[in-house]
Motif scaffolding. Structure first.
Motif, PDB file in Angstrom:
ATOM      1  N   ILE A 261      -4.922   0.148 -12.679  1.00  9.28           N
ATOM      2  CA  ILE A 261      -3.783   0.659 -11.717  1.00  9.28           C
ATOM      3  C   ILE A 261      -3.539  -0.739 -10.722  1.00  9.28           C
TER       4      ILE A 261
ATOM      5  N   GLN B  79       4.450  -6.960 -11.896  1.00 11.98           N
ATOM      6  CA  GLN B  79       4.074  -5.616 -12.459  1.00 11.98           C
ATOM      7  C   GLN B  79       3.279  -4.894 -11.470  1.00 11.98           C
TER       8      GLN B  79
ATOM      9  N   ASP C  67       2.007  -1.022  -9.876  1.00 11.97           N
ATOM     10  CA  ASP C  67       2.116   0.504 -10.013  1.00 11.97           C
ATOM     11  C   ASP C  67       2.360   0.920  -8.579  1.00 11.97           C
TER      12      ASP C  67
ATOM     13  N   VAL D 216       7.588   2.758  -9.019  1.00 10.99           N
ATOM     14  CA  VAL D 216       6.367   2.324  -8.212  1.00 10.99           C
ATOM     15  C   VAL D 216       6.136   3.338  -7.054  1.00 10.99           C
TER      16      VAL D 216
ATOM     17  N   ALA E 267      -1.641   7.457  -8.906  1.00 13.41           N
ATOM     18  CA  ALA E 267      -1.377   7.004 -10.295  1.00 13.41           C
ATOM     19  C   ALA E 267      -1.078   7.792 -11.262  1.00 13.41           C
TER      20      ALA E 267
END
Length: 222
Positions: free
Chosen positions: A4, A49, A51, A78, A121
């Motif tokens: 993550i 990138q 998350d 996101v 997540a």
């Protein structure tokens, strides 16, 4: 499984350091960057990138609410988890309206911060219990009979999915609980958001609890 990827935005260097040390000690979490302000967080989601953004509310320049709004506009996938010392109603409702999916306070135990990152997540909503109670209580009524007016919009299966959403389950958990595919869950969630008229699953669940469509996470009806 990929880790993550978390970005930390907080104007206190010591807090950022503590969060980085806490999260990087976990094998499934990677801290990809940090910033002392909201501008840095917004820029990060466009260039790296990411998350999940772990976001403070009160920072110089762009504050947490505006940063959250810009992050969700730029990268809707996101997740934004607010971690702050403050819990004023204007800030709570403001950041939820901006698209945050979680809100916890800085007096939370460290292990619960890690759990919150993992839960988000997985697509779950995460709220400090004190914040959740205030959010539910603060949802506006939808008329003299909000239960029946809203209930008639949903199939029995959609209400089952909505109940599990209110309990904080992600799509994978709901699929397992109801013995259906994750793709089917995603379809149900999409229909629920459209019928509820809410921008995300967090607000849909909160409105549903407030209206009495589903039981609150502690087991009480609306």
């Amino acid at each position: 499984m990929d880790p993550i990827r978390v970005f930390i935005a907080d104007d206190h260097e010591l807090v950022r350091y503590a969060l980085r040390m806490l999260l990087e000690d976990e094998s499934d979490i990677e801290v990809v960057g940090e910033s002392p302000d909201g501008e840095g967080a917004v820029a990060a989601v466009g260039s790296e990138q990411v998350d999940l953004v772990l976001l403070d509310l009160r920072m110089p320049g762009i504050g947490g609410i505006e940063a959250c709004r810009l992050i969700k506009e730029r990268e809707p996938d996101v997740s934004v988890l607010v971690l702050t010392s403050f819990g004023d109603d204007d800030e709570v409702f403001g950041v939820l309206a901006a698209g945050a999916g979680g809100y916890i306070l800085k007096d939370t135990r460290p292990e619960l911060v890690v759990q919150a990152v993992r839960a988000m997540a997985e697509g779950q909503a995460v709220f400090d219990s004190k914040i959740a109670a205030r959010v539910i209580a603060g949802q506006p009524d939808r008329g003299p009979d909000p239960d029946e007016e809203l209930r008639s919009r949903f199939s029995d299966r959609e209400l089952e999915v909505l109940q599990l959403m209110a309990e904080g389950m992600g799509n994978k958990q709901i699929a397992h609980a109801l013995w259906i595919s994750e793709a089917t869950v995603k379809t149900h969630v999409s229909h629920i958001l459209r019928k509820m008229g809410t921008p995300d699953r967090t607000q849909a669940a909160l409105v549903a609890v407030r209206a009495g469509l589903v039981a609150s996470p502690d087991g009480d009806a609306g």
